[in-house]
Design a protein around this motif. Structure first.
Motif, PDB file in Angstrom:
ATOM      1  N   LEU A  22       0.855  -1.186   0.000  1.00  0.00           N
ATOM      2  CA  LEU A  22       0.000   0.000   0.000  1.00  0.00           C
ATOM      3  C   LEU A  22       0.890   1.236   0.000  1.00  0.00           C
ATOM      4  O   LEU A  22       0.463   2.325  -0.334  1.00  0.00           O
ATOM      5  CB  LEU A  22      -0.935   0.007   1.214  1.00  0.00           C
TER       6      LEU A  22
ATOM      7  N   PRO B   5     -19.827   1.803  -8.214  1.00  0.00           N
ATOM      8  CA  PRO B   5     -21.172   1.716  -7.605  1.00  0.00           C
ATOM      9  C   PRO B   5     -21.397   2.778  -6.533  1.00  0.00           C
ATOM     10  O   PRO B   5     -22.502   3.301  -6.393  1.00  0.00           O
ATOM     11  CB  PRO B   5     -21.186   0.310  -6.969  1.00  0.00           C
ATOM     12  N   GLN B   6     -20.358   3.114  -5.802  1.00  0.00           N
ATOM     13  CA  GLN B   6     -20.513   4.153  -4.776  1.00  0.00           C
ATOM     14  C   GLN B   6     -20.602   5.530  -5.414  1.00  0.00           C
ATOM     15  O   GLN B   6     -21.383   6.381  -4.983  1.00  0.00           O
ATOM     16  CB  GLN B   6     -19.337   4.118  -3.799  1.00  0.00           C
TER      17      GLN B   6
ATOM     18  N   GLY C  60     -23.536   0.197   7.414  1.00  0.00           N
ATOM     19  CA  GLY C  60     -24.128   1.348   8.090  1.00  0.00           C
ATOM     20  C   GLY C  60     -25.085   0.973   9.209  1.00  0.00           C
ATOM     21  O   GLY C  60     -25.424   1.815  10.039  1.00  0.00           O
ATOM     22  N   GLN C  61     -25.501  -0.282   9.220  1.00  0.00           N
ATOM     23  CA  GLN C  61     -26.431  -0.715  10.266  1.00  0.00           C
ATOM     24  C   GLN C  61     -25.717  -1.444  11.393  1.00  0.00           C
ATOM     25  O   GLN C  61     -26.353  -1.964  12.298  1.00  0.00           O
ATOM     26  CB  GLN C  61     -27.480  -1.663   9.653  1.00  0.00           C
TER      27      GLN C  61
ATOM     28  N   PHE D 109      -7.986  -2.530   8.919  1.00  0.00           N
ATOM     29  CA  PHE D 109      -7.618  -1.126   9.034  1.00  0.00           C
ATOM     30  C   PHE D 109      -8.241  -0.457  10.260  1.00  0.00           C
ATOM     31  O   PHE D 109      -9.277  -0.902  10.767  1.00  0.00           O
ATOM     32  CB  PHE D 109      -8.098  -0.351   7.799  1.00  0.00           C
TER      33      PHE D 109
ATOM     34  N   HIS E 251     -21.776  -0.247   0.248  1.00  0.00           N
ATOM     35  CA  HIS E 251     -22.899  -0.614  -0.614  1.00  0.00           C
ATOM     36  C   HIS E 251     -23.105  -2.122  -0.686  1.00  0.00           C
ATOM     37  O   HIS E 251     -23.902  -2.599  -1.484  1.00  0.00           O
ATOM     38  CB  HIS E 251     -22.683  -0.038  -2.012  1.00  0.00           C
TER      39      HIS E 251
ATOM     40  N   VAL F  28     -28.487   2.781   0.092  1.00  0.00           N
ATOM     41  CA  VAL F  28     -27.879   1.777   0.959  1.00  0.00           C
ATOM     42  C   VAL F  28     -28.472   1.937   2.353  1.00  0.00           C
ATOM     43  O   VAL F  28     -28.445   3.022   2.913  1.00  0.00           O
ATOM     44  CB  VAL F  28     -26.355   1.977   1.013  1.00  0.00           C
ATOM     45  N   PRO F  29     -29.029   0.875   2.918  1.00  0.00           N
ATOM     46  CA  PRO F  29     -29.620   0.993   4.252  1.00  0.00           C
ATOM     47  C   PRO F  29     -28.572   1.385   5.295  1.00  0.00           C
ATOM     48  O   PRO F  29     -27.443   0.920   5.233  1.00  0.00           O
ATOM     49  CB  PRO F  29     -30.133  -0.420   4.543  1.00  0.00           C
ATOM     50  N   SER F  30     -28.975   2.229   6.203  1.00  0.00           N
ATOM     51  CA  SER F  30     -28.068   2.547   7.300  1.00  0.00           C
ATOM     52  C   SER F  30     -28.885   2.914   8.529  1.00  0.00           C
ATOM     53  O   SER F  30     -30.038   3.256   8.409  1.00  0.00           O
ATOM     54  CB  SER F  30     -27.121   3.674   6.953  1.00  0.00           C
TER      55      SER F  30
ATOM     56  N   ASN G 163     -13.016   0.325   6.795  1.00  0.00           N
ATOM     57  CA  ASN G 163     -13.070   0.350   5.327  1.00  0.00           C
ATOM     58  C   ASN G 163     -13.918  -0.751   4.720  1.00  0.00           C
ATOM     59  O   ASN G 163     -13.563  -1.328   3.699  1.00  0.00           O
ATOM     60  CB  ASN G 163     -11.657   0.284   4.724  1.00  0.00           C
TER      61      ASN G 163
ATOM     62  N   GLU H  96      -7.893   1.215  -0.711  1.00  0.00           N
ATOM     63  CA  GLU H  96      -6.875   0.443   0.006  1.00  0.00           C
ATOM     64  C   GLU H  96      -7.421  -0.915   0.435  1.00  0.00           C
ATOM     65  O   GLU H  96      -6.744  -1.933   0.308  1.00  0.00           O
ATOM     66  CB  GLU H  96      -6.382   1.225   1.223  1.00  0.00           C
ATOM     67  N   ALA H  97      -8.666  -0.912   0.931  1.00  0.00           N
ATOM     68  CA  ALA H  97      -9.256  -2.181   1.357  1.00  0.00           C
ATOM     69  C   ALA H  97      -9.404  -3.122   0.166  1.00  0.00           C
ATOM     70  O   ALA H  97      -9.166  -4.328   0.282  1.00  0.00           O
ATOM     71  CB  ALA H  97     -10.605  -1.936   2.013  1.00  0.00           C
ATOM     72  N   ALA H  98      -9.797  -2.556  -0.978  1.00  0.00           N
ATOM     73  CA  ALA H  98      -9.958  -3.376  -2.175  1.00  0.00           C
ATOM     74  C   ALA H  98      -8.614  -3.946  -2.623  1.00  0.00           C
ATOM     75  O   ALA H  98      -8.495  -5.128  -2.951  1.00  0.00           O
ATOM     76  CB  ALA H  98     -10.590  -2.552  -3.293  1.00  0.00           C
TER      77      ALA H  98
ATOM     78  N   PHE I 182     -16.993  -2.036   2.488  1.00  0.00           N
ATOM     79  CA  PHE I 182     -17.645  -1.445   1.325  1.00  0.00           C
ATOM     80  C   PHE I 182     -19.100  -1.169   1.704  1.00  0.00           C
ATOM     81  O   PHE I 182     -19.870  -2.108   1.926  1.00  0.00           O
ATOM     82  CB  PHE I 182     -17.543  -2.386   0.131  1.00  0.00           C
TER      83      PHE I 182
ATOM     84  N   TYR J 286     -16.257  -2.784  -8.974  1.00  0.00           N
ATOM     85  CA  TYR J 286     -17.086  -3.337  -7.897  1.00  0.00           C
ATOM     86  C   TYR J 286     -17.131  -2.456  -6.649  1.00  0.00           C
ATOM     87  O   TYR J 286     -18.038  -2.577  -5.841  1.00  0.00           O
ATOM     88  CB  TYR J 286     -16.596  -4.727  -7.507  1.00  0.00           C
ATOM     89  N   VAL J 287     -16.130  -1.608  -6.478  1.00  0.00           N
ATOM     90  CA  VAL J 287     -16.066  -0.832  -5.234  1.00  0.00           C
ATOM     91  C   VAL J 287     -16.317   0.660  -5.478  1.00  0.00           C
ATOM     92  O   VAL J 287     -17.165   1.265  -4.832  1.00  0.00           O
ATOM     93  CB  VAL J 287     -14.701  -1.039  -4.537  1.00  0.00           C
TER      94      VAL J 287
ATOM     95  N   GLY K 124      -9.616   4.922   1.892  1.00  0.00           N
ATOM     96  CA  GLY K 124      -9.628   3.605   2.533  1.00  0.00           C
ATOM     97  C   GLY K 124     -10.346   2.555   1.712  1.00  0.00           C
ATOM     98  O   GLY K 124     -10.038   1.366   1.805  1.00  0.00           O
ATOM     99  N   GLN K 125     -11.319   2.982   0.896  1.00  0.00           N
ATOM    100  CA  GLN K 125     -12.056   2.033   0.065  1.00  0.00           C
ATOM    101  C   GLN K 125     -11.127   1.376  -0.949  1.00  0.00           C
ATOM    102  O   GLN K 125     -11.149   0.166  -1.138  1.00  0.00           O
ATOM    103  CB  GLN K 125     -13.203   2.752  -0.655  1.00  0.00           C
TER     104      GLN K 125
END
Lengths: 256, 221
Positions: free
Chosen positions: A54, B142-143, A149-150, A97, A105, B219-221, A101, B123-125, A103, B138-139, B120-121
């Motif tokens: 990274l 869509p966002q 988020g939940q 992390f 969605h 996206v539900p939250s 992080n 990096e995580a991917a 995803f 995919y990451v 971070g998205q």
């Protein structure tokens, strides 16, 4: 003694003219749990991030099971490996992390499945089974179809750990995974890491939880100003620090 | 009461002209939104992932287009392009101008949407071994799409409104048709109101559709 898993030699990294890592040497054996401690700016997170590329680094070698990570060396010159090759090498390590992080969605299960399907080329059904198994292991089987988020911070971090572990990495990297959590949520995450340690997972943890480092680590590395200042058995190190810097650090940290 | 029946009478007489105008307005808008959005995505991607040279060129393009009134773009593509040998009819020239205008706006929206995603998205991917293309597909995308949607709907509605400018170069869209009708029957208030109402209906439809998609993809939250 088990065989060598990770070998770091003379690792150097700089941002512009600021040298963050000034020649780090470290060897890790299979099944070891090593905590890296040190004050902020000591280079511990940077070192962790170099292991899965990274962060690029300017000098030295990182070898995972003998395989040169990130760079091709020929004589005195070095070349960054191709993105595809680096992506393959990154899948050999897992990382969790500070900020989870996840995803946002995707559901918890989809988060875990993404790498399994796209990197490991598993079928959707195989991946789902594995995702459920690992979510169960981190105590979240009931939350498989919930969105990040939940979930609470602690739950999100556990999903993130499941996502990394499901890829069956040779080595897990934890980057201050409890620092962003409310105090009452720290315990559940540490519990998960402890269980992984008990399973024999090789782990490298950057942490501020001194008590935790003391309890789970087979070895502790104390970093200071870009070099490894002291390392050894946590019980000896915390009881009788050999260097002035470590003694000072332990005094100001929460461990006592 | 007399007035209303006279107005309805005139609408009946002019129905074909109104419908044709409405049809042209819708095709101008749809074409320029589709072409402009496709171009705009390329513009946005270049702004975020392009190398220095490409970024610079595209940045100049978007700033230039965004700093120019749409009417000027419409006039320029009709009158100026022909002087350099590109002979477009009023409809094509108009759609071209609007699509270019749309692309610069969509480009900025796409850039903003992608850059708003936390580092971070990515990096995580990367950390789970996804390649850049996979990470994007995919990451990130869509966002970004969810982020982009409201502003994009806004731009689409702007394009419908901007389509009226094509009346200036003689495209018989809804506004020009309305003006023609008024010049015959002098019912300016009523027919401008009717045209305004029809534009409102189109844009209201676009907005409701946008809200529907937004709800569906939330996206539900």
């Amino acid at each position: 003694m088990s065989k060598v898993l990770l070998e770091i030699q003379g690792l150097r990294k700089q941002y512009g003219i600021v040298e963050v890592l000034k020649g780090v040497d470290c060897t890790m054996r299979e099944g070891e749990v090593i905590s890296i401690i040190g004050s902020s700016g000591s280079g511990k997170t940077t070192m962790l991030r170099c292991i899965n590329m990274l962060e690029d680094f300017q000098g030295g070698h990182i070898r995972l099971e003998g395989e040169e990570i990130g760079y091709e060396h020929s004589g005195s010159s070095r070349r960054r490996k191709s993105e595809k090759e680096i992506a393959r090498q990154r899948a050999l390590t897992g990382m969790a992390f500070q900020q989870f992080n996840l995803f946002p969605h995707m559901t918890a299960a989809q988060n875990v499945m993404l790498g399994l399907v796209k990197v490991k080329k598993m079928s959707h059904d195989e991946a789902r089974v594995l995702a459920e198994k690992w979510l169960d292991r981190v105590g979240l089987s009931a939350r498989a179809d919930t969105y990040p988020g939940q979930l609470s911070g602690g739950q999100q971090q556990r999903v993130a750990i499941a996502r990394a572990i499901a890829m069956a990495p040779r080595l897990m990297l934890f980057d201050e995974v409890t620092s962003a959590l409310d105090p009452e949520l720290v315990g559940e995450v540490l519990q998960v890491i402890k269980a992984l340690a008990a399973d024999g997972m090789s782990m490298l943890l950057v942490t501020h939880e001194m008590r935790f480092a003391y309890e789970v680590s087979s070895r502790v590395i104390f970093m200071n100003q870009g070099v490894i200042c002291e390392e050894g058995d946590p019980k000896e190190m915390f009881a009788k620090p050999r260097t002035e810097r470590l003694a000072e650090f332990l005094k100001t940290s929460s461990f006592n | 009461m007399m007035d209303l029946s006279a107005f309805l009478d005139q609408i009946w007489i002019a129905r074909l002209a109104i419908l044709k105008g409405l049809g042209i307005t819708i095709s101008i808008s749809a074409l320029s939104i589709i072409v402009g959005s496709l171009l705009g995505v390329l513009v946005g991607l270049s702004l975020v992932y392009g190398n220095r040279a490409l970024r610079f060129v595209v940045r100049v393009y978007t700033d230039f287009i965004r700093g120019t009134p749409v009417l000027v773009l419409v006039l320029a593509s009709y009158y100026v392009l022909s002087t350099i040998g590109i002979d477009l009819g009023p409809f094509q020239a108009g759609v071209f101008a609007l699509a270019v205008f749309c692309s610069s706006h969509v480009g900025e929206i796409v850039r903003g949407g992608l850059q708003a995603i936390p580092k971070g998205q990515t990096e995580a991917a990367k950390a789970i071994g996804l390649t850049f293309n996979q990470t994007f597909a995919y990451v990130l995308w869509p966002q970004a799409l969810r982020q982009i949607l409201p502003a994009w709907v806004n731009t689409a509605a702007e394009m419908v409104k901007a389509s009226t400018l094509l009346s200036v170069i003689g495209v018989a869209e809804l506004l020009l048709r309305t003006q023609e009708i008024i010049s015959r029957n002098f019912m300016s208030l009523q027919f401008y109101f009717l045209a305004g109402f029809l534009y409102f209906v189109i844009n209201y439809g676009i907005e409701q559709f946008g809200k529907y998609v937004e709800r569906k993809t939330a996206v539900p939250s």
